[in-house]
Design an enzyme around this catalytic site. Structure first.
Site, PDB file in Angstrom:
ATOM      1  N   GLU A   1       0.754  -1.345  -0.111  1.00 46.83           N
ATOM      2  CA  GLU A   1       0.066   0.073  -0.067  1.00 46.83           C
ATOM      3  C   GLU A   1       0.901   1.345  -0.040  1.00 46.83           C
ATOM      4  O   GLU A   1       0.358   2.254  -0.427  1.00 46.83           O
ATOM      5  CB  GLU A   1      -1.081   0.159   1.378  1.00 46.83           C
ATOM      6  CG  GLU A   1      -1.764  -0.998   1.206  1.00 46.83           C
ATOM      7  CD  GLU A   1      -2.941  -1.191   0.128  1.00 46.83           C
ATOM      8  OE1 GLU A   1      -3.377   0.193  -0.413  1.00 46.83           O
ATOM      9  OE2 GLU A   1      -3.274  -1.979  -0.425  1.00 46.83           O
TER      10      GLU A   1
ATOM     11  N   SER B   1     -46.463 -26.751  44.726  1.00 47.73           N
ATOM     12  CA  SER B   1     -45.896 -26.692  46.116  1.00 47.73           C
ATOM     13  C   SER B   1     -44.558 -26.164  46.161  1.00 47.73           C
ATOM     14  O   SER B   1     -44.207 -26.121  47.593  1.00 47.73           O
ATOM     15  CB  SER B   1     -45.907 -28.149  46.494  1.00 47.73           C
ATOM     16  OG  SER B   1     -46.954 -28.838  46.347  1.00 47.73           O
TER      17      SER B   1
END
Length: 868
Positions: free
Chosen positions: A86, A478
């Site tokens: 680059e 319960s």
């Protein structure tokens, strides 16, 4: 000289005009130039990552995937590849490369097109951070000025680090750390040279050059990158040849998830959205550490899935997903099947489109033998499912009825059937499978501070995102009774109080009907001590206690445990658990009993960090101690305040630094007395034990038997009317867990099962007590408790028993088992019982009241030990 002078004038004027234009442009855009602070504190849009308490990644949120890295964490070869490709003069120019610019200008003059080239890494950074990619001259000028400006403010190393973390690289990957994960499922330092060259070539055109979308172009681009590295002498010829000839290994990977825990992750994600808003939460780089450990979370998920498979398989097989071909053309569930068998290509193509969840895999039956089948799987391979993987599959008729046990494989399947298979968790054996139709939920938390240790909201988040652990309010049955009994203790009752376990008929004038609550099973023992009543989960005793204490008083008492008053029914069905609460609410309430009487608040997040690992927020929950330092000191031999604070930090999970003593351990509110909590926990310990004789076993007796009779576990089953909801909640002083099983359709009952001899034969004794060979009506002990047992077996493995110390205001006295009165006898008619001082019985039992019974305790204990 005649030619030189005009040329000089033209050049001078052009230079002045150019400088004037540049200066004018500079001052025109000066106000838009970034400040030093903006550039030095660039906020990369980093996804939110959620971890377990011990650092295992469980989920990642955010459109842009980024893994920020410092420059020294990035391999040198990658830096070289990027610079060579680059911007080879990156370290030599001031942000603008005159040679590159001239090359781009010549290209423009020759071709008349605005081609690529000329942009340095700094110019690319300027464009990506502050500009767009539109090809206009003013944008290029702004890019040049911004690049020069950035070079004045940042070092080359800072610019390179920002570039390597910021650049877009395709498939939502931003930065090379994310690209390594997306394309190779690895970290950067695990990549080969060929892989490094591949991703280093992406910045020019990430969509067109990535190895997933365009493998041919990617290969060509990789070669260019390697040639540039060779030209710059970053690699030698041998490295070049090896890398350029390396095969393409890229494929799309998701986030590097260490443990898939989507229900937990979704809860935390929702909390983060509420705190920060969606955009900030998903892009702010937050790293959230949950309170759950990977070990316990995985154990909970496994326990829930296996338990739901067990329930579903003991109720029978619903048949294949589809009949793809059959000589009989009798696919009743779908359209008529093909008459001829499919080719391998047809089968493989079809199977690739079949979506499954969790451990399920699709397969096609290609041959049915006497005791096995041959299948073709999604990987394009043949496999055998033997009789051990088929024999459970008797036909499902309805939730309460199953067909006959299969005798051969042809009783179950035909050739051409599309089926599901799974690998069993406990022995990795492949077997025929189906998605469970029942749903389940599980939550475990630390009763000392409310830190959630595990949460599971269903069989599969990808099948249903509804979190039943935190969102589903279901009747608790319960499971409510321990809190009713706690209210009774608050109002003068003791563990030795005798209540009449006899049928109740209550005429209801408004409806003209009689209300007749029944025990389950409908058996009645007459006068019974309160401890025994909870142990056996006697419904009518719970109703009588509610009446004695008062409906309003009981309802108020329940709110102390964190239950919402609006969810508490104000009628006598409250005593049987007609109220609806979430599993998280039930576990939170049970924590009050487990921790000695303190109401803690459940929380899921332990800390929040930024992308650099700096702590932004740390949980500081209220703890089950009051006052914490004084209570800890009284229970230890430590006198030094700093040592006490360190002990507290270890006990309650609060961060402690040597140079910063803990000063902020908060106390949770005490909602019931330590004596009340201890006595309720005692009754709940009886509920999970074999208490002397087989007939006196608690409803949750399997827990003690299957967990080596640990004395520190306590629990309570829960089954609603018509068995639409089943529960089991239990705890030690260090861990509380609640399991729920039911159908999402609240009108559907869990039903019952008949004996399946094929399943019993796998383990004729132990398997009957936990697994898919359970027989009879479903209940909390059958449907929900096995998940709790399997989780707790794992969670408590290797850990010593731990009991909370008996409160100083309690004492023990010997009582008569039948009457609850004092006794001098030391035989099987007596026992020691706990009492708050001043509530112990004052009268002695007389001989006429004593009920003699044969002591079968040793025999029952031997019987159970033989089984297990």
């Amino acid at each position: 000289m005649k030619l030189f002078k005009p040329a000089f004038i033209v050049l001078s004027v052009t230079f002045v005009i150019g400088i004037t234009i540049l200066l004018g442009t500079y001052f025109y855009i000066k106000s838009d130039l970034p400040s030093v602070d903006v550039l030095k504190d660039v906020r990369l849009q980093t996804p939110m990552r959620i971890f377990t308490q011990d650092g295992k990644l469980i989920s990642q949120y955010g459109v842009k995937r980024r893994i920020p890295l410092t420059l020294d964490q990035i391999p040198e070869q990658l830096k070289q590849a990027v610079i060579a490709t680059e911007d080879s003069r990156f370290y030599d120019h001031p942000g603008i490369d005159p040679i590159g610019m001239m090359r781009a200008l010549v290209n423009l003059v020759v071709t008349g097109e605005k081609g690529q080239g000329g942009s340095t890494l700094t110019m690319q950074m300027a464009r990506d951070f502050f500009l767009t990619r539109e090809k206009k001259y003013i944008r290029k000028i702004r890019e040049i000025i911004l690049a020069w400006h950035m070079e004045q403010l940042l070092s080359k190393q800072e610019i390179l680090e920002l570039y390597l973390n910021k650049v877009e690289l395709g498939h939502r990957a931003f930065g090379f750390g994310a690209a390594a994960q997306v394309y190779y499922g690895k970290s950067l330092n695990e990549l080969t040279l060929a892989q490094i060259a591949t991703i280093a070539g992406l910045p020019q055109a990430p969509s067109a050059l990535n190895p997933i979308s365009s493998p041919a172009r990617s290969l060509a681009r990789r070669r260019i990158v390697l040639l540039r590295m060779l030209d710059e002498e970053y690699i030698d010829q041998k490295q070049f040849e090896e890398a350029v000839n390396a095969p393409v290994t890229a494929k799309k990977y998701g986030a590097e998830i260490n443990l898939d825990a989507p229900y937990l992750a979704d809860i935390i994600y929702s909390e983060m959205i509420e705190l920060y808003g969606k955009d900030e939460a998903e892009t702010g780089g937050y790293q959230i550490y949950s309170t759950a450990s990977s070990d316990l979370q995985a154990a909970a998920q496994l326990a829930v899935r296996r338990n739901l498979h067990d329930y579903d398989e003991r109720h029978g097989y619903h048949g294949p997903v589809k009949q793809l071909w059959s000589s009989e053309l009798t696919d009743e569930k779908n359209q008529l099947a093909d008459p001829a068998p499919w080719s391998e290509e047809q089968m493989l193509t079809y199977l690739q489109e079949v979506q499954t969840f969790e451990s399920m895999q699709p397969a096609i039956v290609v041959k049915v033998n006497d005791k096995d089948i041959i299948i073709f799987n999604q990987q394009g391979k043949y496999n055998i499912i033997d009789w051990d993987g088929l024999d459970w599959a008797r036909p499902f008729i309805n939730d309460a009825k199953q067909g006959p046990e299969p005798e051969t494989a042809s009783d179950i399947l035909q050739e051409g059937a599309l089926i599901l298979i799974r690998q069993r968790e406990y022995d990795l054996h492949w077997q025929l499978a189906q998605y469970p139709q029942a749903s389940g939920a599980f939550v475990a938390l630390d009763p000392k501070n409310g830190a959630v240790q595990a949460v599971v909201g269903g069989y599969s988040f990808y099948q249903s995102q509804f979190n039943r652990a935190t969102q589903a309010k279901r009747q608790v049955g319960s499971n409510i009774k321990p809190f009713i009994y706690s209210a009774a203790l608050e109002n003068g009752y003791t563990l030795a109080s005798v209540i009449n376990d006899a049928p109740i008929t209550q005429w209801q004038a408004g409806s003209g009907n009689a209300w007749r609550p029944e025990n389950s099973p409908p058996e009645y023992d007459g006068p019974i001590r309160m401890r025994v009543a909870l142990t056996k989960s006697k419904n009518v005793v719970s109703v009588r206690l509610l009446r004695a204490v008062g409906l309003e008083n009981v309802a108020e008492h329940l709110t102390r445990f964190g239950f919402n008053k609006d969810d508490i029914p104000l009628d006598e069905t409250l005593s049987l658990g007609s109220g609806s609460h979430t599993p998280l609410e039930v576990a939170t309430a049970m924590s009050v009993i487990a921790n000695g009487g303190f109401l803690i608040q459940p929380h899921f997040i332990e800390r929040i960090e930024n992308e650099m690992g700096e702590i932004l927020w740390q949980a500081n929950p209220k703890n089950a101690c009051d006052p914490c330092i004084a209570e800890t000191k009284s229970n230890s031999n430590i006198d030094d305040p700093d040592d006490i604070e360190a002990l507290l930090a270890a006990e309650f999970g609060v961060a402690h630094q040597d140079d910063e003593p803990v000063k902020n351990i908060l106390s949770a509110p005490r909602v019931i007395s330590a004596e009340n909590a201890f006595l309720v926990a005692e009754m709940m310990r009886s509920a999970v034990q074999i208490n002397g004789t087989w007939d006196n076993r608690g409803t949750g007796w399997r827990a003690a038997v299957l967990m080596n009779r640990r004395s520190d576990i306590a629990g309570k089953t829960g089954t609603t009317n018509d068995v639409r909801d089943t529960w089991f909640s239990g705890f030690t002083p260090d861990l509380v867990a609640t399991a729920w099983v039911g159908f999402d359709d609240n009108n559907r009952r869990l039903g019952r099962t008949t004996r399946n001899q094929n399943l019993v034969n796998k383990n004729p004794q132990k398997y009957n007590y936990i697994g898919n060979a359970l027989v009879g009506g479903e209940s909390g002990s059958h449907a929900a408790q096995p998940a709790w047992i399997r989780f707790m077996q794992h969670a408590l493995a290797g850990k010593p028993e731990h009991l909370l110390p008996m409160p100083t205001n309690l004492l023990t006295v010997r009582i008569d088992k039948g009457t609850g009165k004092l006794t001098n006898r030391t035989d099987n008619t007596s026992m020691f019982e706990y009492f708050t001082q001043g509530t112990e019985p004052q009268n002695f039992v007389v001989d006429a009241e004593i009920i003699e019974s044969a002591d079968q305790g040793d025999q029952s204990k031997k019987q159970i030990e033989d089984i297990f």
